[in-house]
Design a protein around this motif. Structure first.
Motif, short mmCIF file in Angstrom:
data_model
loop_
_atom_site.label_atom_id
_atom_site.label_comp_id
_atom_site.label_asym_id
_atom_site.label_seq_id
_atom_site.Cartn_x
_atom_site.Cartn_y
_atom_site.Cartn_z
N SER A 242 -6.48 2.63 -115.32
CA SER A 242 -6.48 3.22 -113.97
C SER A 242 -7.01 2.23 -112.95
CB SER A 242 -7.34 4.49 -113.95
OG SER A 242 -6.83 5.46 -114.84
N ALA A 243 -8.04 1.48 -113.32
CA ALA A 243 -8.64 0.51 -112.40
C ALA A 243 -7.64 -0.55 -111.97
CB ALA A 243 -9.86 -0.14 -113.04
N HIS B 279 -19.59 -7.54 -108.01
CA HIS B 279 -18.25 -7.10 -108.43
C HIS B 279 -17.88 -7.61 -109.81
CE1 HIS B 279 -16.63 -11.09 -107.15
NE2 HIS B 279 -15.68 -10.81 -108.03
N ASN B 280 -18.38 -8.79 -110.19
CA ASN B 280 -18.07 -9.31 -111.52
C ASN B 280 -18.74 -8.46 -112.60
OD1 ASN B 280 -16.81 -11.40 -113.14
ND2 ASN B 280 -18.88 -12.08 -113.61
N ALA B 281 -19.99 -8.10 -112.36
CA ALA B 281 -20.68 -7.21 -113.29
C ALA B 281 -20.02 -5.84 -113.32
CB ALA B 281 -22.15 -7.08 -112.89
N GLN B 282 -19.52 -5.40 -112.17
CA GLN B 282 -18.85 -4.11 -112.12
C GLN B 282 -17.54 -4.14 -112.90
OE1 GLN B 282 -20.36 -1.57 -110.94
NE2 GLN B 282 -18.83 0.04 -110.80
N SER B 283 -16.87 -5.29 -112.93
CA SER B 283 -15.66 -5.42 -113.75
C SER B 283 -16.01 -5.18 -115.22
CB SER B 283 -15.03 -6.80 -113.58
OG SER B 283 -14.56 -6.99 -112.27
N LEU B 284 -17.14 -5.75 -115.66
CA LEU B 284 -17.60 -5.51 -117.03
C LEU B 284 -17.87 -4.02 -117.24
CD1 LEU B 284 -18.59 -6.66 -119.80
CD2 LEU B 284 -20.88 -6.74 -118.76
N SER C 184 -17.18 0.86 -119.91
CA SER C 184 -17.76 2.19 -119.75
C SER C 184 -16.92 3.14 -118.90
CB SER C 184 -19.16 2.07 -119.12
OG SER C 184 -19.72 3.33 -118.86
N LEU C 185 -16.54 2.71 -117.70
CA LEU C 185 -15.97 3.64 -116.73
C LEU C 185 -14.54 4.06 -117.04
CD1 LEU C 185 -17.42 2.16 -113.43
CD2 LEU C 185 -18.30 4.03 -114.84
N GLU C 186 -13.75 3.18 -117.64
CA GLU C 186 -12.42 3.60 -118.09
C GLU C 186 -12.59 4.51 -119.30
OE1 GLU C 186 -9.08 3.13 -117.34
OE2 GLU C 186 -9.70 2.35 -115.39
N GLN C 187 -12.09 5.72 -119.19
CA GLN C 187 -12.28 6.70 -120.26
C GLN C 187 -10.92 7.25 -120.68
OE1 GLN C 187 -15.34 9.47 -118.95
NE2 GLN C 187 -16.90 7.88 -119.05
N TYR D 119 -18.60 5.63 -108.24
CA TYR D 119 -17.57 6.46 -107.62
C TYR D 119 -16.95 5.74 -106.42
CZ TYR D 119 -15.42 10.43 -105.17
OH TYR D 119 -14.54 11.26 -104.53
N ILE D 120 -17.79 5.21 -105.55
CA ILE D 120 -17.28 4.55 -104.35
C ILE D 120 -16.60 3.24 -104.69
CG2 ILE D 120 -17.93 3.52 -102.14
CD1 ILE D 120 -20.20 5.56 -101.97
N ALA D 121 -17.17 2.47 -105.60
CA ALA D 121 -16.58 1.18 -105.97
C ALA D 121 -15.18 1.34 -106.54
CB ALA D 121 -17.47 0.46 -106.97
N GLY D 122 -14.91 2.46 -107.18
CA GLY D 122 -13.60 2.69 -107.75
C GLY D 122 -12.55 3.17 -106.76
N MET D 123 -12.97 3.48 -105.55
CA MET D 123 -12.03 4.00 -104.55
C MET D 123 -11.06 2.93 -104.06
SD MET D 123 -14.47 6.29 -102.05
CE MET D 123 -15.36 7.73 -102.64
N THR D 124 -9.87 3.35 -103.70
CA THR D 124 -8.97 2.50 -102.94
C THR D 124 -9.37 2.59 -101.47
OG1 THR D 124 -7.38 4.28 -102.54
CG2 THR D 124 -7.08 2.97 -104.54
N ASP D 125 -8.84 1.69 -100.65
CA ASP D 125 -9.11 1.74 -99.21
C ASP D 125 -8.73 3.11 -98.65
OD1 ASP D 125 -9.52 -0.92 -99.76
OD2 ASP D 125 -8.21 -1.67 -98.18
N ARG D 126 -7.54 3.56 -98.99
CA ARG D 126 -7.03 4.81 -98.43
C ARG D 126 -7.87 6.00 -98.85
NH1 ARG D 126 -0.49 3.95 -99.44
NH2 ARG D 126 -0.24 2.24 -97.95
N PHE D 127 -8.26 6.03 -100.11
CA PHE D 127 -9.05 7.15 -100.58
C PHE D 127 -10.43 7.16 -99.94
CE2 PHE D 127 -11.78 9.36 -103.73
CZ PHE D 127 -11.16 10.60 -103.67
#
Length: 405
Positions: free
Chosen positions: A49-50, A131-136, A141-144, A381-389
């Motif tokens: 999804s990411a 952002h690099n750590a968030q990619s990890l 973790s976040l992809e479920q 939650y916010i980091a995963g948002m698209t610009d539009r969302f």
């Protein structure tokens, strides 16, 4: 399946990562009968999804400014193409290089670097944001998607390259290096280190180094392209940069009177070609000098082996300085950045105070979270948002959402 051959039957170099000698996955899985571990990782990343959300995340220009400007997704695809080209020329594992290129921006916030800067500001009391750590965090973790584990359960080498693509994160005695010196490693990296040792004190594979330099090449080229097409600077202004001036002179000499759009394309593609060929030449020189006999020799070489020559590194730095002044700090770009910064900042503050406003499953189990954990969930939650969302969520919660542009 042949273990020692790369593209078109070409033998991999001794210093390449051998896919069938992977250190494995955190959660053991049976081998695929049709794919190497890194081909499998690539496919998992593409189907995540990411990865899909990258198509609506800002690179430099926010989505409303036009359909032909780069997004995080198109940037990622361009990085992947360059990484594969470098890996092929250096006889590396192309699939691992591609895999790392495809995953490198999965942790980016909406609204590009402005979103990341604001998120780091908001998260400063709670361990910060990178952002690099968030990619990890996304891929572990976040992809479920799977019944047996959280994340994508990628191979050790993929995770290592994702975290260390710019070099070692800590010294041999464990002290943070680079931008983390004098501080601590980002939360996501420290958290994952308790589960699996990614050998943070060594360099990553040559494939990871190829993906990292491919990112720089793609950034420079497409920001020149987008900046020109957005009218933020004129072609002739590039004469201020010797590297770009030489390319412009070459194009105009060979194609006098060429229409502007084709002129831009010629400049951009020649920039990419020069940088790619420089990296290949310099990497071959460094690899010959270091004579690594295995991928572990690459990791323990004590320096980057896939990089620009000193001359090209200096030229590339001048290109970035030019882009910083003409594109990233342009008044039109700064005006939009100021607006989107407010969106991210206000969303974070609102959800931190009223986390129940987040949708399920983000608001599930809130009573069990301490303050740091709650802030991290809001951040995720916010980091995963698209610009539009992100804009839509702001409109849902506020009456004064800015109109971009």
């Amino acid at each position: 399946m042949t273990a020692d051959l790369g593209f078109g039957g070409q033998a991999r170099a001794a210093y390449a990562q051998e896919p069938f000698k992977s250190l494995g996955r955190l959660y053991p899985e049976p081998d695929s009968p049709t794919r190497t571990p890194f081909q499998r990782d690539r496919d998992r990343i593409i189907h995540s999804s990411a990865f899909r959300r990258l198509k609506h995340k800002t690179q430099v220009f926010v989505y409303h400014e036009g359909d032909h400007f780069r997004t995080r997704l198109t940037h990622t695809i361009e990085v992947s193409q360059i990484a594969r080209s470098l890996a092929r020329a250096l006889r590396l594992d192309e699939d691992l290089a591609e895999c790392l290129a495809l995953a490198h921006d999965l942790g980016h916030t909406p609204f590009g670097h402005e979103g990341e800067d604001v998120m780091h500001e908001c998260m400063a009391p709670y361990g910060g944001f990178d952002h690099n750590a968030q990619s990890l965090r996304v891929v572990t973790s976040l992809e479920q998607r799977y019944a047996e584990f959280d994340g994508l359960n990628l191979a050790w080498e993929t995770l290592e390259g994702l975290v260390k693509h710019n070099g070692p994160l800590v010294s041999p005695d464990g002290a943070p290096l680079g931008k983390f010196a004098g501080s601590e490693l980002p939360f996501a990296i420290r958290e994952y280190a308790t589960k699996q040792d990614l050998k943070l004190a060594t360099w990553p594979s040559a494939e990871a180094q190829a993906a990292a330099i491919a990112d720089d090449i793609a950034y420079d080229a497409h920001d020149l392209d987008d900046g020109l097409r957005a009218g933020l600077f004129a072609i002739d202004e590039m004469k201020e940069v010797p590297f770009l001036a030489s390319i412009l002179e070459e194009v105009d000499r060979r194609y006098p009177g060429l229409e502007e759009s084709r002129r831009i394309h010629e400049i951009v593609r020649r920039s990419i070609t020069r940088m790619v060929e420089d990296v290949i030449s310099e990497a071959m020189r460094r690899l010959k000098d270091a004579a690594p006999g295995s991928v572990d020799d690459v990791r323990n070489a004590g320096r980057c082996l896939v990089d620009f020559s000193p001359q090209m590194a200096s030229a590339e730095k001048e290109v970035k300085t030019f882009l910083f002044a003409r594109v990233y700090r342009h008044e039109d770009v700064l005006a939009v950045r100021k607006q989107v910064a407010r969106v991210v900042r206000e969303l974070f503050a609102k959800f931190l105070v009223s986390p129940d406003l987040m949708p399920a499953p983000w608001c599930n189990g809130l009573d069990s979270l301490n303050e740091d954990q709650l802030a991290r969930r809001v951040c995720d939650y916010i980091a995963g948002m698209t610009d539009r969302f992100a804009m839509d969520e702001h409109r849902r919660l506020f009456d004064d959402t800015p109109e971009l542009g």
